[in-house]
Design a protein around this motif. Structure first.
Motif, PDB file in Angstrom:
ATOM      1  N   GLN A 202     -18.141   0.520  -0.239  1.00  0.00           N
ATOM      2  CA  GLN A 202     -17.663   0.686   1.136  1.00  0.00           C
ATOM      3  C   GLN A 202     -18.006   2.116   1.572  1.00  0.00           C
ATOM      4  N   PRO A 203     -19.147   2.302   2.243  1.00  0.00           N
ATOM      5  CA  PRO A 203     -19.618   3.662   2.541  1.00  0.00           C
ATOM      6  C   PRO A 203     -18.633   4.506   3.338  1.00  0.00           C
ATOM      7  N   ALA A 204     -17.825   3.875   4.181  1.00  0.00           N
ATOM      8  CA  ALA A 204     -16.893   4.641   5.009  1.00  0.00           C
ATOM      9  C   ALA A 204     -15.557   4.897   4.315  1.00  0.00           C
ATOM     10  N   ARG A 205     -15.384   4.385   3.096  1.00  0.00           N
ATOM     11  CA  ARG A 205     -14.114   4.546   2.382  1.00  0.00           C
ATOM     12  C   ARG A 205     -14.076   5.913   1.693  1.00  0.00           C
TER      13      ARG A 205
ATOM     14  N   ALA B 201       0.833  -1.203   0.000  1.00  0.00           N
ATOM     15  CA  ALA B 201       0.000   0.000   0.000  1.00  0.00           C
ATOM     16  C   ALA B 201       0.868   1.254   0.000  1.00  0.00           C
ATOM     17  N   ASN B 202       1.892   1.278   0.834  1.00  0.00           N
ATOM     18  CA  ASN B 202       2.775   2.447   0.885  1.00  0.00           C
ATOM     19  C   ASN B 202       3.518   2.641  -0.430  1.00  0.00           C
ATOM     20  N   GLU B 203       3.918   1.553  -1.056  1.00  0.00           N
ATOM     21  CA  GLU B 203       4.588   1.659  -2.352  1.00  0.00           C
ATOM     22  C   GLU B 203       3.648   2.206  -3.420  1.00  0.00           C
ATOM     23  N   GLU B 204       2.397   1.764  -3.390  1.00  0.00           N
ATOM     24  CA  GLU B 204       1.430   2.255  -4.373  1.00  0.00           C
ATOM     25  C   GLU B 204       1.103   3.729  -4.140  1.00  0.00           C
ATOM     26  N   ILE B 205       1.056   4.155  -2.881  1.00  0.00           N
ATOM     27  CA  ILE B 205       0.833   5.576  -2.584  1.00  0.00           C
ATOM     28  C   ILE B 205       1.989   6.406  -3.135  1.00  0.00           C
ATOM     29  N   ALA B 206       3.205   5.941  -2.901  1.00  0.00           N
ATOM     30  CA  ALA B 206       4.378   6.677  -3.393  1.00  0.00           C
ATOM     31  C   ALA B 206       4.369   6.759  -4.919  1.00  0.00           C
TER      32      ALA B 206
ATOM     33  N   HIS C 174      -1.248  11.018   0.301  1.00  0.00           N
ATOM     34  CA  HIS C 174      -0.563  10.694   1.558  1.00  0.00           C
ATOM     35  C   HIS C 174      -1.568  10.312   2.642  1.00  0.00           C
ATOM     36  N   ALA C 175      -2.745  10.945   2.591  1.00  0.00           N
ATOM     37  CA  ALA C 175      -3.767  10.697   3.610  1.00  0.00           C
ATOM     38  C   ALA C 175      -4.672   9.520   3.277  1.00  0.00           C
ATOM     39  N   SER C 176      -4.343   8.777   2.225  1.00  0.00           N
ATOM     40  CA  SER C 176      -5.262   7.746   1.713  1.00  0.00           C
ATOM     41  C   SER C 176      -4.979   6.343   2.202  1.00  0.00           C
ATOM     42  N   PHE C 177      -4.016   6.160   3.087  1.00  0.00           N
ATOM     43  CA  PHE C 177      -3.617   4.809   3.488  1.00  0.00           C
ATOM     44  C   PHE C 177      -4.803   4.005   4.015  1.00  0.00           C
ATOM     45  N   LEU C 178      -5.632   4.613   4.860  1.00  0.00           N
ATOM     46  CA  LEU C 178      -6.738   3.869   5.468  1.00  0.00           C
ATOM     47  C   LEU C 178      -7.819   3.493   4.457  1.00  0.00           C
ATOM     48  N   LEU C 179      -7.794   4.121   3.281  1.00  0.00           N
ATOM     49  CA  LEU C 179      -8.770   3.756   2.245  1.00  0.00           C
ATOM     50  C   LEU C 179      -8.410   2.432   1.576  1.00  0.00           C
ATOM     51  N   LEU C 180      -7.206   1.961   1.807  1.00  0.00           N
ATOM     52  CA  LEU C 180      -6.695   0.797   1.084  1.00  0.00           C
ATOM     53  C   LEU C 180      -6.857  -0.505   1.860  1.00  0.00           C
TER      54      LEU C 180
END
Length: 201
Positions: free
Chosen positions: A171-174, A42-47, A61-67
């Motif tokens: 995913q309503p909370a995503r 996930a971190n690699e895909e964000i980068a 950068h703030a999207s980690f929890l969406l993954l």
């Protein structure tokens, strides 16, 4: 601490609180070990997404929890990376991150096919979702001609199935934007889809 007859894994003695605590910690450690590769992917895909979309660097950068993984396919690196890329592209382009990704739809179709053969439109949707996943990292398995065939004979129904699947598996909370709890409760997908959809074939 005892040993189960079916496995060499130690089993906690229910009368020994310390043994139970140690067993629980072992479960946590095993779970974390399984999660670490996904966290790295996930971190690699964000980068990588930040490199593609430098203007959206902060949002990405703030999207980690969406993954967060949502089905068993995502235990494997390639499907999980494809799922992440689709979500991150939505973040970077201002899209809605809540509807199901191609990988989430593929997972549902795989579960449905384990119960009963998929009909023509559902099979076509499987090919369509795989093709969409190819753009996000799934391997090219040469399905273009098959997909064109299914689009020609069942494209309209495939559109309906795709809309239904992406909506039901949403995913309503995503979302990076806080979503009201009442909306989440009202739109949360049911564990088993109701009859009359592509899942009830």
């Amino acid at each position: 601490m005892t040993t189960s007859p079916d496995t060499d894994a130690p089993q906690a003695d229910p009368s020994d609180p310390l043994a139970q605590i140690l067993a629980d910690l072992e479960i946590v450690e095993t779970t974390l070990e399984a999660m670490l590769p996904q966290m790295q992917w996930a971190n690699e895909e964000i980068a990588a997404a930040q490199e593609r979309h430098p203007a959206a660097r902060e949002q990405l950068h703030a999207s980690f929890l969406l993954l967060k993984p949502t089905n068993d396919l995502m235990r494997r690196e390639m499907p999980y990376r494809a799922h992440c890329r689709e979500i991150l592209e939505r973040v970077a382009t201002g899209g809605d991150t809540r509807p199901a990704t191609a990988i989430e739809v593929l997972g549902a179709l795989a579960r449905a096919s384990a119960r009963t053969p998929l009909n023509t439109a559902a099979t076509g949707l499987y090919f369509r979702m795989w093709k969409a996943g190819e753009a996000a990292g799934l391997p090219d398995i040469g399905i273009v001609s098959e997909l064109e065939h299914y689009e020609a004979i069942a494209g309209t129904l495939m559109d309906e199935y795709e809309h239904d699947a992406r909506t039901r598996l949403a995913q309503p909370a995503r979302s990076l934007t806080p979503v009201p709890a009442a909306f989440i409760a009202a739109t949360a997908p049911t564990p088993e889809p109701e009859p009359g959809t592509l899942f009830d074939l």
